[in-house]
Design a protein around this motif. Structure first.
Motif, short mmCIF file in Angstrom:
data_model
loop_
_atom_site.label_atom_id
_atom_site.label_comp_id
_atom_site.label_asym_id
_atom_site.label_seq_id
_atom_site.Cartn_x
_atom_site.Cartn_y
_atom_site.Cartn_z
N MET A 110 -1.87 45.03 -13.01
CA MET A 110 -1.84 43.65 -12.51
C MET A 110 -0.40 43.12 -12.54
SD MET A 110 -4.94 42.82 -11.63
CE MET A 110 -5.28 41.06 -11.74
N HIS A 111 0.03 42.56 -11.43
CA HIS A 111 1.40 42.09 -11.30
C HIS A 111 1.46 41.01 -10.24
CE1 HIS A 111 0.91 44.92 -8.00
NE2 HIS A 111 1.91 44.30 -7.39
N GLN A 112 2.56 40.29 -10.18
CA GLN A 112 2.85 39.32 -9.12
C GLN A 112 3.95 39.87 -8.22
OE1 GLN A 112 3.82 36.20 -12.04
NE2 GLN A 112 2.45 34.85 -10.90
N ASN B 293 -2.24 34.35 -15.18
CA ASN B 293 -2.17 35.47 -16.12
C ASN B 293 -2.84 36.69 -15.51
OD1 ASN B 293 -5.13 35.53 -16.94
ND2 ASN B 293 -4.58 33.44 -17.53
N ARG B 294 -2.76 37.83 -16.21
CA ARG B 294 -3.31 39.09 -15.71
C ARG B 294 -4.81 39.24 -15.94
NH1 ARG B 294 1.86 40.16 -17.46
NH2 ARG B 294 3.16 41.41 -16.02
N TYR C 175 -10.85 37.05 -12.01
CA TYR C 175 -10.39 37.88 -10.90
C TYR C 175 -11.61 38.35 -10.12
CZ TYR C 175 -11.34 41.68 -14.29
OH TYR C 175 -11.91 42.51 -15.21
N TYR D 68 -1.84 37.27 -9.45
CA TYR D 68 -1.77 38.63 -9.99
C TYR D 68 -2.78 39.51 -9.25
CZ TYR D 68 1.10 37.18 -13.97
OH TYR D 68 2.13 36.72 -14.76
#
Length: 234
Positions: free
Chosen positions: A130-132, A160-161, A165, A186
């Motif tokens: 998980m990333h931006q 946040n990760r 989601y 993310y």
């Protein structure tokens, strides 16, 4: 039933405000063209490689860049972390493809001018944490194109990760665009499904095995800062 002749059609969906999934957007001929282009880029001038992270880790996906070279966590014109060569130029036809993708997702392209592509190749064991996507100086949307094996694409929140989601199955030919309030969400790929992009599923792409993901972006580095789009890219 969901297999073979009885497989249910997949529907276009807004996963979050500004995040749109369009199944099967790339026709077979365009998939073949993209696979051929990616193979050419992977040969150089900067070859496809496993990116080394500052902490000493190595990404499991293999990456090649077009237009600008991404390395953690900045863009440069030359691949100083690989061989020092200048990356391949970003072609005009890829700009047009990105604009067409925004029209499909949002109804207009809003002057979209992508100038870099990150091409990631996933074998059966590759993952993406998980990333931006936040090294860009532009708030313009990210256009993501999938070819080959299916994957679980985890699209999260901007804080946040962790949760909340949504897990989305991306298949060969799928388009995913995220911009506006979801531009800095993310996201990651916790799983690839080997063998789903070959045989009867996608015999025409020419990829053979694995998953190819192409993301188009505006870096904002060659011109003035571009403000973020509003909800649904409006």
């Amino acid at each position: 039933m969901t297999d073979g002749l009885f497989r249910l059609p997949r529907e276009r969906a807004e996963i979050a405000p500004g995040a749109v999934h369009v199944p099967g957007w790339l026709p077979p001929a365009r998939r073949r063209e993209l696979v051929a282009a990616c193979r050419e880029w992977a040969r150089g001038p900067v070859p496809m490689r496993h990116t080394a992270l500052p902490g000493g880790g190595v990404m499991s996906v293999r990456t090649v860049c077009v237009g600008w070279h991404w390395q953690p966590y900045r863009y440069t014109r030359t691949a100083d972390d690989v061989n020092g060569a200048r990356v391949a130029a970003f072609p005009g036809w890829l700009v047009e493809l990105g604009r067409a993708a925004l029209v499909e997702a949002y109804g207009d392209d809003d002057g979209y001018a992508p100038d870099t592509a990150l091409v990631n190749f996933y074998d059966g064991a590759a993952r993406m944490g998980m990333h931006q996507d936040k090294e860009e100086r532009s708030g313009a949307p990210v256009v993501s194109l999938s070819i080959g094996d299916s994957c679980v694409f985890r699209f999260g929140n901007t804080e946040n990760r962790g949760r909340p989601y949504t897990d989305v199955t991306l298949e060969s030919g799928d388009l995913f665009v995220f911009g506006g309030p979801s531009r800095f969400a993310y996201h990651g790929v916790p799983k690839v499904c080997p063998g789903t992009g070959t045989g009867t599923t996608d015999p025409e792409s020419g990829l053979g095995s694995g998953r190819l993901n192409i993301t188009l972006r505006e870096t904002g580095l060659a011109g003035p800062h571009r403000p973020s789009r509003g909800p649904l890219g409006a």
